[in-house]
Scaffold this motif. Structure first.
Motif, PDB file in Angstrom:
ATOM      1  N   LEU A 119       0.708  -1.299   0.045  1.00 34.81           N
ATOM      2  CA  LEU A 119      -0.046   0.056   0.116  1.00 34.81           C
ATOM      3  C   LEU A 119       0.870   1.413   0.051  1.00 34.81           C
ATOM      4  CD1 LEU A 119      -2.730   1.444   0.089  1.00 34.81           C
ATOM      5  CD2 LEU A 119      -2.653   1.230   2.829  1.00 34.81           C
ATOM      6  N   VAL A 120       1.897   1.225   0.876  1.00 35.09           N
ATOM      7  CA  VAL A 120       2.742   2.390   0.818  1.00 35.09           C
ATOM      8  C   VAL A 120       3.268   2.565  -0.474  1.00 35.09           C
ATOM      9  CG1 VAL A 120       4.860   3.318   1.945  1.00 35.09           C
ATOM     10  CG2 VAL A 120       3.267   2.202   3.478  1.00 35.09           C
ATOM     11  N   HIS A 121       3.787   1.444  -0.978  1.00 40.03           N
ATOM     12  CA  HIS A 121       4.443   1.575  -2.300  1.00 40.03           C
ATOM     13  C   HIS A 121       3.770   2.079  -3.361  1.00 40.03           C
ATOM     14  CE1 HIS A 121       6.713  -0.694  -5.900  1.00 40.03           C
ATOM     15  NE2 HIS A 121       6.455   0.432  -6.048  1.00 40.03           N
ATOM     16  N   GLY A 122       2.527   1.653  -3.427  1.00 39.75           N
ATOM     17  CA  GLY A 122       1.405   2.289  -4.275  1.00 39.75           C
ATOM     18  C   GLY A 122       1.065   3.793  -3.952  1.00 39.75           C
ATOM     19  N   VAL A 123       1.127   4.051  -3.022  1.00 38.73           N
ATOM     20  CA  VAL A 123       0.649   5.720  -2.604  1.00 38.73           C
ATOM     21  C   VAL A 123       1.923   6.311  -2.946  1.00 38.73           C
ATOM     22  CG1 VAL A 123       0.550   7.308  -0.691  1.00 38.73           C
ATOM     23  CG2 VAL A 123      -0.850   5.245  -0.698  1.00 38.73           C
ATOM     24  N   MET A 124       3.190   5.919  -2.656  1.00 36.22           N
ATOM     25  CA  MET A 124       4.289   6.761  -3.000  1.00 36.22           C
ATOM     26  C   MET A 124       4.437   6.984  -4.471  1.00 36.22           C
ATOM     27  SD  MET A 124       5.090   7.806  -0.011  1.00 36.22           S
ATOM     28  CE  MET A 124       6.571   8.722  -0.339  1.00 36.22           C
TER      29      MET A 124
END
Length: 181
Positions: free
Chosen positions: A97-102
């Motif tokens: 999720l963090v990867h996608g948001v970043m």
């Protein structure tokens, strides 16, 4: 680049990993996958057993969501774990999720910056300025409106005007538009 390289090496040490190869594309936009060293890296991880791909930040790898997904897919297919020195991305659902948001933030920032630059150049031209440095045969000059606002434009360079694009004299720049509608 040196600070990013050092951070990547520290992260490799934390992971107990050895840096076996480094891939950089200086001066190339991360909005495209058409980058020589990125393509070399994707071929390398496909041909060699690599555990981690360490990046300083996700936006150093990709600034386009489609490019990011394409790279992530290629890394996953090769059994490589993407690691960021600056963001908490990993193989967990929250890390994904963090990867996608970043990655989405990186794309937004890149596109927004491009829009702001275009807006600024359009405004500069509309107020009588020029969008770039003067070509051969012209000089960069600063002028002021009657209200005192400074703007930058070009004038013919009397010493080099005959060298400009094979013409005897460059065409004078357009006159500054009036502030009246």
């Amino acid at each position: 680049m040196p600070a990013q390289r050092e951070a990547n090496r520290r992260k490799a040490d934390e992971l107990g990993a050895t840096v076996v190869e480094e891939f950089t594309d200086p001066g190339k936009s991360a909005r495209s996958a058409d980058r020589p060293d990125l393509q070399r890296m994707l071929a390398y991880v496909k041909a060699h057993q690599v555990t981690y791909c360490i990046v300083h930040k996700v936006d150093r790898l990709a600034r386009d969501r489609f490019v990011d997904v394409t790279i992530q897919h290629a890394l996953t297919q090769a059994g490589v774990i993407l690691v960021s020195c600056s963001e908490s991305i990993d193989e967990t659902p929250s890390g994904a999720l963090v990867h996608g948001v970043m990655a989405t933030i990186a794309e937004y920032h890149s596109r927004n910056l491009a829009a702001e630059v275009t807006k600024g150049l359009t405004q500069k031209i509309a107020t009588g300025g020029t969008p770039s440095k003067a070509p051969l045969g012209y000089l960069n000059v600063r002028r002021h409106t009657p209200e005192g606002r400074e703007y930058r434009t070009v004038d013919i360079d009397p010493d080099r005007a005959t060298w400009s694009a094979g013409r005897l004299r460059p065409t004078p720049p357009a006159t500054r538009p009036s502030n009246e509608c």
